[in-house]
Design a protein around this motif. Structure first.
Motif: not given
Length: 298
Positions: A176-196
């Motif tokens: 849809e033409g996005a130049d930038l994707l923003i992902l506001p998050t509330n990542w808890p422990p267990g999401a470390d691999t996603f964050a990395k």
């Protein structure tokens, strides 16, 4: 608000400066969290930024135990918080995206992220993929198609936290033409691999800039891990917060790099074009309803 950051001189037309605010959130205290956002917006670290991004559920907190508990801390869009942020945007010429609980006109509760600019609310995204966790157990699924929002010539694709686990979300926003994707998050422990790894992969596979903006602190026994990250269209980190401290991540975006999907590595010998080389006719399994997906246990 006692003072307002003055707009800075515009850099070349193809460049934009974006900041992500990794910060703590006060549970069930919208006034304190709005004041916290306005305080961050006064800091020198964001003075030259065109777009500032805050975490998921920045206005309310996340760990509500029922719809009835969460509803009083939700607001309409437009509403008091977007109006207050809009006043700052109007005076500075900047844009702000932040997470909040939205009171829908239909009486439903949504996990939302409005984009606010000098003319008020530009648009709003309602979270589509809802995990069985926190307030998302009581929110309704957003029904809008993915689309990019215009932030002063910067095309922004918004999705929220668990949405990032589904590559279809990022791909649709990029298409849809996005130049930038923003992902506001509330990542808890267990999401470390996603964050990395997730920001790098989504940026690379879509040839876009990507910023994940996580919160920090503890809420009802849940600890949030920070680890926000900003990546360029090659998947390289531009700014990183490999910790759980409050901080500002800032990076410069070159619109021409995000919009050039045809990458000529060696003329006439090595060309990568992830748009022209797509084969949508082969992807039918992606769009099948869950009930039609092959039973892997059978």
């Amino acid at each position: 608000m006692s003072s307002v950051t003055q707009p800075t001189a515009r850099v070349p037309a193809n460049l934009r400066r974006v900041s992500g605010i990794q910060t703590n959130v006060s549970f069930a205290d919208t006034q304190a969290n709005l004041a916290r956002m306005l305080d961050w917006l006064q800091k020198d670290e964001v003075a030259a930024s065109d777009l500032i991004v805050f975490p998921e559920c920045m206005l309310s907190g996340y760990c509500f135990s029922s719809y009835d508990e969460a509803w009083p801390h939700a607001q309409s869009i437009p509403g008091p918080a977007t109006d207050a942020i809009g006043d700052w945007c109007r005076q500075t010429g900047k844009f702000v995206a932040f997470g909040m609980l939205e009171r829908g006109a239909d009486g439903k509760l949504y996990n939302s992220c409005p984009l606010v600019g000098p003319n008020g609310v530009v648009d709003c995204y309602r979270k589509i993929h809802l995990p069985y966790l926190g307030v998302d157990r009581f929110t309704s699924m957003g029904q809008q198609p993915y689309r990019s929002f215009d932030a002063g010539g910067l095309r922004v694709g918004v999705h929220i936290c668990y949405d990032g686990s589904f590559p279809e979300s990022s791909r649709c926003l990029a298409l849809e033409g996005a130049d930038l994707l923003i992902l506001p998050t509330n990542w808890p422990p267990g999401a470390d691999t996603f964050a990395k790894y997730l920001p790098n992969a989504r940026a690379l596979e879509n040839n876009v800039y990507f910023v994940s903006v996580n919160r920090v602190g503890t809420e009802r026994g849940f600890r949030f891990i920070g680890q926000s990250r900003f990546c360029d269209p090659n998947g390289n980190p531009l700014a990183d917060a490999p910790h759980e401290d409050e901080c500002v991540l800032t990076a410069e975006i070159d619109l021409s790099k995000a919009r050039n999907k045809r990458l000529v590595r060696v003329p006439r010998e090595h060309v990568i074009d992830r748009w022209a080389d797509r084969r949508p006719e082969a992807y039918g399994a992606i769009t099948r309803p869950h009930s039609l997906v092959r039973d892997i246990e059978g």
